[in-house]
Design a protein around this motif. Structure first.
Motif, PDB file in Angstrom:
ATOM      1  N   GLU A  23       0.377  -1.005   0.243  1.00  0.00           N
ATOM      2  CA  GLU A  23      -0.327  -0.072  -0.103  1.00  0.00           C
ATOM      3  C   GLU A  23       0.771   0.999  -0.110  1.00  0.00           C
ATOM      4  OE1 GLU A  23      -3.965   1.971   2.978  1.00  0.00           O
ATOM      5  OE2 GLU A  23      -3.247  -1.007   3.167  1.00  0.00           O
ATOM      6  N   GLY A  26       2.452   1.566  -3.298  1.00  0.00           N
ATOM      7  CA  GLY A  26       1.202   1.974  -3.877  1.00  0.00           C
ATOM      8  C   GLY A  26       1.327   4.015  -4.142  1.00  0.00           C
ATOM      9  N   GLU A  27       1.286   4.345  -2.792  1.00  0.00           N
ATOM     10  CA  GLU A  27       0.832   5.713  -1.917  1.00  0.00           C
ATOM     11  C   GLU A  27       2.222   6.315  -3.126  1.00  0.00           C
ATOM     12  OE1 GLU A  27      -0.150   6.170   1.757  1.00  0.00           O
ATOM     13  OE2 GLU A  27      -1.544   4.186   1.122  1.00  0.00           O
ATOM     14  N   ASP A  28       3.445   5.919  -3.082  1.00  0.00           N
ATOM     15  CA  ASP A  28       4.364   6.917  -2.687  1.00  0.00           C
ATOM     16  C   ASP A  28       4.714   7.093  -4.353  1.00  0.00           C
ATOM     17  OD1 ASP A  28       5.577   6.925  -0.307  1.00  0.00           O
ATOM     18  OD2 ASP A  28       6.834   5.396  -0.424  1.00  0.00           O
ATOM     19  N   LEU A  29       4.142   5.781  -5.109  1.00  0.00           N
ATOM     20  CA  LEU A  29       4.319   5.656  -7.331  1.00  0.00           C
ATOM     21  C   LEU A  29       3.447   6.935  -7.317  1.00  0.00           C
ATOM     22  CD1 LEU A  29       5.661   1.769  -7.919  1.00  0.00           C
ATOM     23  CD2 LEU A  29       6.510   4.103  -7.691  1.00  0.00           C
ATOM     24  N   ALA A  30       1.725   6.667  -6.543  1.00  0.00           N
ATOM     25  CA  ALA A  30       1.128   7.412  -7.439  1.00  0.00           C
ATOM     26  C   ALA A  30       1.471   9.293  -6.302  1.00  0.00           C
ATOM     27  CB  ALA A  30      -0.447   7.513  -7.036  1.00  0.00           C
ATOM     28  N   ARG A  31       1.650   9.521  -5.609  1.00  0.00           N
ATOM     29  CA  ARG A  31       2.381  10.943  -5.197  1.00  0.00           C
ATOM     30  C   ARG A  31       3.387  11.364  -6.562  1.00  0.00           C
ATOM     31  NH1 ARG A  31       6.652  11.401  -2.763  1.00  0.00           N
ATOM     32  NH2 ARG A  31       6.699   9.836  -1.782  1.00  0.00           N
ATOM     33  N   GLN A  33       4.408   9.801  -9.486  1.00  0.00           N
ATOM     34  CA  GLN A  33       2.754  10.263 -10.935  1.00  0.00           C
ATOM     35  C   GLN A  33       2.742  11.285 -10.590  1.00  0.00           C
ATOM     36  OE1 GLN A  33       0.730   7.227 -11.515  1.00  0.00           O
ATOM     37  NE2 GLN A  33       0.881   8.351 -14.046  1.00  0.00           N
ATOM     38  N   ARG A  34       2.612  11.783  -9.742  1.00  0.00           N
ATOM     39  CA  ARG A  34       0.813  12.561 -10.051  1.00  0.00           C
ATOM     40  C   ARG A  34       1.923  14.635  -9.823  1.00  0.00           C
ATOM     41  NH1 ARG A  34      -1.784  10.296  -5.620  1.00  0.00           N
ATOM     42  NH2 ARG A  34      -0.606  12.317  -3.984  1.00  0.00           N
ATOM     43  N   GLU A  35       3.048  14.063  -8.745  1.00  0.00           N
ATOM     44  CA  GLU A  35       4.224  15.135  -8.470  1.00  0.00           C
ATOM     45  C   GLU A  35       4.654  15.871 -10.323  1.00  0.00           C
ATOM     46  OE1 GLU A  35       6.827  14.466  -5.718  1.00  0.00           O
ATOM     47  OE2 GLU A  35       5.043  15.062  -3.841  1.00  0.00           O
TER      48      GLU A  35
END
Length: 127
Positions: A23, A26-31, A33-35
């Motif tokens: 989890e 996933g959160e680190d990768l999503a963040r 990607q957004r940044e």
């Protein structure tokens, strides 16, 4: 106690932690990607606007100095100014990159904590 005897008791805890790590990843990768998307979009807009504005400014300077003996000096000074701006941008970019948190830093921090706890559990179970 044998560490293998503790394993059945520790397995659910380990599986829950592995799920939590997944989890966090996933959160680190999503963040990240957004940044990255925000940075790239902003850089593209800023870059395109600045290139157009600077091209127009340079064209205006060259047009103003075309029939004068200062034409070549104006072109050289503009080139030197752009070179100085590029060096400044590289230095600022390097400072920003150094200040960023590394990718998956949250996962690494949690893994260090859990590894210590797991070592304590296994060492107390071995006694």
């Amino acid at each position: 106690m044998d560490p293998l005897r503790v394993l059945p008791e520790a397995a659910p805890i380990v599986l829950r932690h592995l799920s939590a790590y997944a989890e966090l990843v996933g959160e680190d990768l999503a963040r990240a990607q957004r940044e990255l998307a925000v940075r790239l979009t902003a850089l593209l807009c800023i870059g395109a606007s600045l290139v157009f504005a600077l091209a127009m400014a340079c064209l205006a300077v060259v047009a103003q100095t075309w029939s004068t003996p200062n034409r070549m000096a104006a072109i050289l000074w503009m080139g030197a100014g752009f070179l100085a701006l590029a060096v400044f941008a590289v230095l600022v970019r390097a400072r920003i990159v150094r200040a960023q948190a590394p990718l998956l830093s949250t996962v690494k921090r949690e893994w260090r904590r859990d590894r210590v706890a797991l070592e304590r559990i296994l060492s107390s179970g071995a006694r």
